[in-house]
Enzyme design. Structure first.
Site, PDB file in Angstrom:
ATOM      1  N   HIS A 123       8.521   2.909  -9.731  1.00  0.00           N
ATOM      2  CA  HIS A 123       8.968   1.524  -9.686  1.00  0.00           C
ATOM      3  C   HIS A 123       8.166   0.635 -10.634  1.00  0.00           C
ATOM      4  O   HIS A 123       6.935   0.682 -10.678  1.00  0.00           O
ATOM      5  CB  HIS A 123       8.848   1.005  -8.248  1.00  0.00           C
ATOM      6  CG  HIS A 123       9.451  -0.335  -8.048  1.00  0.00           C
ATOM      7  ND1 HIS A 123      10.770  -0.610  -8.318  1.00  0.00           N
ATOM      8  CD2 HIS A 123       8.911  -1.510  -7.609  1.00  0.00           C
ATOM      9  CE1 HIS A 123      11.021  -1.869  -8.059  1.00  0.00           C
ATOM     10  NE2 HIS A 123       9.912  -2.443  -7.623  1.00  0.00           N
ATOM     11  N   ASN A 163       6.629   4.076  -1.162  1.00  0.00           N
ATOM     12  CA  ASN A 163       5.431   3.846  -1.965  1.00  0.00           C
ATOM     13  C   ASN A 163       5.746   2.821  -3.058  1.00  0.00           C
ATOM     14  O   ASN A 163       6.694   2.995  -3.823  1.00  0.00           O
ATOM     15  CB  ASN A 163       4.966   5.159  -2.593  1.00  0.00           C
ATOM     16  CG  ASN A 163       3.623   5.054  -3.271  1.00  0.00           C
ATOM     17  OD1 ASN A 163       3.394   4.186  -4.107  1.00  0.00           O
ATOM     18  ND2 ASN A 163       2.710   5.947  -2.929  1.00  0.00           N
ATOM     19  N   VAL A 165       4.539   2.195  -5.932  1.00  0.00           N
ATOM     20  CA  VAL A 165       4.525   2.644  -7.326  1.00  0.00           C
ATOM     21  C   VAL A 165       5.403   3.870  -7.537  1.00  0.00           C
ATOM     22  O   VAL A 165       5.405   4.456  -8.621  1.00  0.00           O
ATOM     23  CB  VAL A 165       3.088   2.938  -7.817  1.00  0.00           C
ATOM     24  CG1 VAL A 165       2.236   1.695  -7.742  1.00  0.00           C
ATOM     25  CG2 VAL A 165       2.460   4.079  -7.052  1.00  0.00           C
ATOM     26  N   GLU A 166       6.166   4.254  -6.514  1.00  0.00           N
ATOM     27  CA  GLU A 166       7.088   5.376  -6.683  1.00  0.00           C
ATOM     28  C   GLU A 166       8.524   4.884  -6.577  1.00  0.00           C
ATOM     29  O   GLU A 166       9.102   4.458  -7.563  1.00  0.00           O
ATOM     30  CB  GLU A 166       6.745   6.480  -5.673  1.00  0.00           C
ATOM     31  CG  GLU A 166       5.365   7.095  -5.960  1.00  0.00           C
ATOM     32  CD  GLU A 166       5.048   8.288  -5.089  1.00  0.00           C
ATOM     33  OE1 GLU A 166       5.837   9.250  -5.083  1.00  0.00           O
ATOM     34  OE2 GLU A 166       4.002   8.269  -4.413  1.00  0.00           O
ATOM     35  N   MET A 167       9.099   4.883  -5.376  1.00  0.00           N
ATOM     36  CA  MET A 167      10.486   4.422  -5.258  1.00  0.00           C
ATOM     37  C   MET A 167      10.580   2.981  -4.776  1.00  0.00           C
ATOM     38  O   MET A 167      11.621   2.344  -4.926  1.00  0.00           O
ATOM     39  CB  MET A 167      11.272   5.380  -4.362  1.00  0.00           C
ATOM     40  CG  MET A 167      11.380   6.769  -4.990  1.00  0.00           C
ATOM     41  SD  MET A 167      12.044   8.058  -3.908  1.00  0.00           S
ATOM     42  CE  MET A 167      13.781   7.647  -3.907  1.00  0.00           C
TER      43      MET A 167
END
Length: 374
Positions: A123, A163, A165-167
């Site tokens: 993201h 998360n 910084v992920e999805m």
């Protein structure tokens, strides 16, 4: 507990390595970590002797990573395969499980920027601080993530979605809202979870993805060798297997996954420079500092870069470093490293090819929530 583990592993390493340590201790460091160094020219046991030894140490890889009281059905696997590829329940609707664990890339992140940095981005194009391990064979591991903070692949599937910084999704309620807005998912969830009063829920989503991942086990030439096909390992590869065993690598990389079955300190016998305190970040226990889940070596020849931070770019470099910091004999000479690398290539395999095809995603509904990048 960890002090006991360290003592057991240390004794195991010394016992295993005693016959081979003399030619390691005084060996000069290789001039380079060139992948083309010729493998060691050593006598090896017969194929039958080596097979018997390897069978006892590694055992047979299961066809499916079954889980007690959680049956795997075709409907769950099919739903999980679709969810694995669907980016719509990420905040930007750009990232799916397959983004960082590409099924056509041996289950790791093959995007050029991620390979170059060693860690994945999600993201808002933010990079995480740990390398994305392969999803292949992950379901047989003792736990998930480098620090073991998820007990199984079902629990792991829930983490990246929320998360930032992920999805990047805000919460599980938002995820369920997106899933419910896609008409075809209603029937698929009902078929996969007929016992659920409300089939579309966050736990069932993770259960379906986990069921799919439990099928992603890979058989390879090593397994065929264990099954009696002598020609699946060349002379050089058999030498590499013998060195792998006698040098003490099996103290951590044993079992059907060639790893994944324990936590170990990175820098067990010689410090390894890293700011990441490993499992300590999850448990807060001083004894867990610099302990990480031992990675599986299945498909290691295809899953560069290596280590928790993705800082090691070649398998030759990884094997060399590990021999220096984890085994009592010290750094292996380049020819023995080359033999081990040749052996590790026999651990390259693929799951059932029908699981690797990219599915057609169900059509969005007219009111599908639109997630927007911050």
């Amino acid at each position: 507990m960890h002090s006991k583990l360290r003592s057991v592993v240390g004794l195991t390493l010394f016992a295993l390595c005693a016959p081979a340590c003399a030619d390691k201790t005084d060996a000069p460091a290789p001039a380079s970590l060139d992948e083309t160094v010729k493998p060691a020219a050593l006598a090896t046991p017969s194929a039958a002797e080596l097979r018997a030894k390897a069978s006892a140490l590694f055992g047979k890889l299961p066809a499916v990573a079954e889980q007690k009281d959680r049956p795997i059905t075709d409907a769950k696997v099919n739903l999980g395969r679709i969810l694995y590829h669907d980016p719509r329940f990420s905040k930007s609707q750009l990232f799916s499980c397959n983004s960082c664990h590409a099924l056509d890339g041996f289950g790791v992140d093959v995007r050029p920027d991620a390979v170059a940095k060693g860690t994945s981005f999600g993201h808002n194009q933010k990079f995480g601080d740990r390398n994305s391990p392969t999803v292949f064979n992950a379901a047989i591991h003792i736990a998930q993530f480098w620090d073991g903070r998820a007990a199984d692949v079902e629990e792991q599937a829930k983490g990246p979605i929320l998360n930032p910084v992920e999805m990047g999704m805000a919460d599980d309620v938002s995820v369920v809202a997106v899933l419910k807005s896609i008409p075809a998912y209603e029937a698929m969830f009902k078929t996969a979870f007929p016992e659920s009063a409300q089939p579309i829920n966050y736990d069932n989503m993770a259960s379906a993805i986990g069921s799919f991942e439990r099928k992603l086990l890979t058989t390879d030439d090593f397994d065929k060798f264990l099954g009696g096909q002598d020609d699946k390992l060349s002379e050089v590869q058999r030498q590499g297997l013998e060195i792998f065993i006698s040098s003490g690598c099996i103290a951590c990389h044993a079992g059907p996954g060639f790893g994944g079955a324990m936590f170990q300190k990175l820098g067990l016998l010689k410090p390894y420079p890293t700011a990441d305190e490993g499992r300590f970040r999850f448990t807060g226990k001083e004894a867990d500092k610099y302990f990480f889940k031992v990675p599986s070596l299945r498909n290691a020849a295809k899953t560069a870069p290596y280590f928790h931070d993705g800082s090691v770019k070649t398998l030759t470099e990884a094997v060399t470093i590990m021999s220096e910091i984890q085994t009592p004999g010290g750094r292996l000479p380049a020819d023995k490293v080359a033999s081990i690398v040749a052996f590790l290539d026999t651990l390259t395999g693929t799951p059932d090819p029908t699981l690797l095809t990219t599915p057609t995603l169900p059509d969005s509904g007219p009111k599908t929530p639109k997630a927007v990048l911050d």
